[in-house]
Motif scaffolding. Structure first.
Motif, mmCIF file in Angstrom:
data_model
loop_
_atom_site.group_PDB
_atom_site.id
_atom_site.type_symbol
_atom_site.label_atom_id
_atom_site.label_comp_id
_atom_site.label_asym_id
_atom_site.label_seq_id
_atom_site.Cartn_x
_atom_site.Cartn_y
_atom_site.Cartn_z
ATOM 1 N N LEU A 122 29.597 8.185 -8.472
ATOM 2 C CA LEU A 122 29.774 7.928 -7.187
ATOM 3 C C LEU A 122 31.081 7.425 -6.742
ATOM 4 N N HIS A 123 31.887 8.019 -5.918
ATOM 5 C CA HIS A 123 33.337 7.643 -5.339
ATOM 6 C C HIS A 123 32.929 6.820 -4.052
ATOM 7 N N LEU A 124 33.015 5.602 -4.358
ATOM 8 C CA LEU A 124 32.888 4.651 -3.127
ATOM 9 C C LEU A 124 34.373 4.554 -2.662
ATOM 10 N N ALA A 170 34.370 5.864 -13.876
ATOM 11 C CA ALA A 170 33.214 6.998 -14.402
ATOM 12 C C ALA A 170 34.341 7.986 -15.098
ATOM 13 N N GLU A 171 35.281 8.681 -14.377
ATOM 14 C CA GLU A 171 36.273 9.443 -14.715
ATOM 15 C C GLU A 171 37.711 9.269 -14.633
ATOM 16 N N HIS A 172 38.150 8.637 -13.701
ATOM 17 C CA HIS A 172 39.427 8.477 -13.468
ATOM 18 C C HIS A 172 40.272 7.467 -14.363
ATOM 19 N N GLY A 173 39.532 6.778 -15.343
ATOM 20 C CA GLY A 173 40.199 6.070 -16.406
ATOM 21 C C GLY A 173 40.622 4.478 -15.642
HETATM 22 ZN ZN ZN Z 1 35.477 12.994 -8.852
#
Ligand code: ZN
Ligand code: FAD
Ligand code: S2G
Length: 432
Positions: free
Chosen positions: A354-356, A388-391
């Motif tokens: 999820l991108h909050l 989750a993915e951006h570090g």
């Molecule tokens: Zn993304």
């Protein structure tokens, strides 16, 4: 958020791995800290110097070293821009196994360093799987050549995995060997309007079952994200009738071997969804042309830009159970009351990511204090991931413990000390 500005006095742009090695060796002998830099599209301050570190940009190392059109194995300099590699392999009927909104600027070296996820992970997996080999300059200047192009190589510890997601803290990636998949013969997409976010889970199960091997993306944007994307010109709006009563939207993409076969599967899916006794969707808009295919994707990919045009963004890129996506967005909105303009959610459903995003008129300490540790504690309550993915970069080092226990962090620090005893490689990033 938005507070990272370095005071670096020097940026070097080496052209060869040997030059990178010479630079690092020179810096190591003088304890001069280094920040490796790719396309500078990272979202957690990882490529920004915190003090007066030397910036080593890979921008001038942008040559494709080899491509095997039979195996699809591409070997490229780390500074190759993702879009350039996409364009390079396309005539050979291959695609990159990763795709993200920053493709026009981000480097493949930066993608590997951040273990970027993106829009194709559901279908093609993570870079931990598609990266076959790396060439890395270690913090003492040693060139670690693991640039194999072997699908299988079970000879000792798989050292390359340490650098995937290390965000430049263990060494500078100078070359990448990556497996590129064959281009699908046909791609299509459909946007589905849902009356309730709770329908996303059962919809995902149905779509996976019915589309099976041709499903290549399952992304969602909530109603606020959709309205902002349309407001800021990201993709063409759906009709008023199509969006009436929609709480959120799901973008489904198929990539398969035969257009007719795939379209038949998609139209069967749409009919079954609409004819169900209690439909999970209000409606679906199937793209009828390449232009409409791009426009539907723009509604999803353009949310980042729309958010940044709407105001000052506080971004939380989290992994939590799909069932709690809406609860986290609603709880955050409730928690902030009216201190901000918008609270919205979008992201990669299949990855549980999820991108909050919170949009405010200005960055204030009051909002920051309201958000942290509130959001991190909420994520920890689901045993989720605060990134989750951006570090982690520089922005989330203080929050690492919400997702990694003390033993894990202790061993990360031991590995960091082993590779970088002088602490010159991207200091202040990932680990405090
Ligand atoms: Zn993304
Ligand atoms: P930079 O920002 O330059 O650096 C990122 C980190 O990697 C830094 O810590 C830097 O020190 C290190 N680094 C860079 N190059 C090297 C190297 N050669 N060797 C060692 N370390 C290096 N991210 C996702 O995961 N998924 C998405 O869907 C996604 N969408 C995005 C959409 C937009 C519009 C934007 C602006 C960003 C998005 N991102 C996404 C974040 C970002 O694009 C990724 O993190 C990307 O992989 C960063 O690559 P870069 O080359 O810009 O690296
Ligand atoms: C996405 C982009 C970055 C952000 O769109 O998938 O990773 O959070 C994000 O704005």
């Amino acid at each position: 958020m938005g507070k990272y500005r370095g005071r670096a006095t020097t940026v070097l742009r080496p052209k060869t791995t040997q030059q990178v090695s010479d630079i690092v060796r020179w810096c190591a002998s003088r304890d001069i800290p280094i920040v490796p830099q790719g396309g500078n599209t990272g979202l957690v301050g990882g490529s920004v110097p915190l003090h007066d570190e030397l910036v080593v940009s890979l921008a001038n190392m942008n040559t494709v070293r080899s491509f095997d059109p039979v195996s699809g194995i591409l070997v490229a300099d780390a500074g190759c821009i993702l879009q350039s590699l996409t364009d390079y392999v396309a005539p050979h009927n291959h695609i990159m196994p990763i795709d993200l909104g920053a493709k026009g600027s981000c480097h493949i070296g930066g993608n590997v360093a951040t273990n970027a996820g993106g829009l194709r992970l559901l279908r093609y997996g993570s870079l931990h799987g598609s990266v076959l080999g790396l060439e890395v300059v270690l913090p003492d200047g040693t060139i670690l050549d693991q640039l194999t192009s072997l699908r299988k190589d079970n000879t000792g510890y798989d050292l390359k995995q340490l650098f995937i997601g290390a965000e430049g803290t263990l060494g500078i990636i100078t070359g990448v060997s990556i497996l590129t998949p064959p281009s699908p013969q046909a791609s299509n997409n459909v946007i589905l309007a849902l009356p309730h976010f709770d329908n996303v889970q059962p919809l995902y199960k149905t779509v996976k079952r019915q589309l099976s091997e041709i499903l290549s993306a399952f992304e969602f944007i909530d109603r606020t994200a959709y309205d902002l994307a349309v407001k800021h010109g990201q993709g063409r709006a759906l009709s008023d009738e199509d969006v009436a009563g929609a709480d959120c939207f799901v973008l489904v993409e198929t990539s398969g071997g035969r257009r007719e076969h795939d379209e038949e599967k998609l139209t069967d899916l749409l009919s079954s969804l609409l004819e169900a006794d209690t439909p999970l969707i209000n409606t679906g808009v199937l793209s009828q042309s390449p232009a409409q295919f791009s426009s539907l994707w723009a509604l999803r990919e353009g949310v980042t830009e729309a958010v940044s045009k709407e105001g000052k963004a506080y971004k939380y890129d989290i992994s939590i159970p799909l069932a709690s996506f809406k609860h986290v967005v609603d709880t955050t909105r409730e928690h902030l009351r009216h201190a901000v303009k918008h609270v919205l959610g979008y992201g990669h459903v299949g990855d549980g990511n999820l991108h909050l995003n919170i949009v405010a008129s200005a960055y204030t300490q009051e909002i920051q204090d309201a958000l942290e540790p509130f959001v991190y504690e909420l994520v920890a309550s689901y045993r989720g991931s605060i990134s989750a993915e951006h570090g982690i970069g520089a922005m989330k080092t203080h929050a690492l413990h919400y997702s990694k226990n003390d033993v894990s962090i202790e061993w990360m620090k031991k590995i960091k000390a082993l590779f970088d005893p002088r602490g010159i490689m991207n200091p202040g990033k990932v680990l405090e």
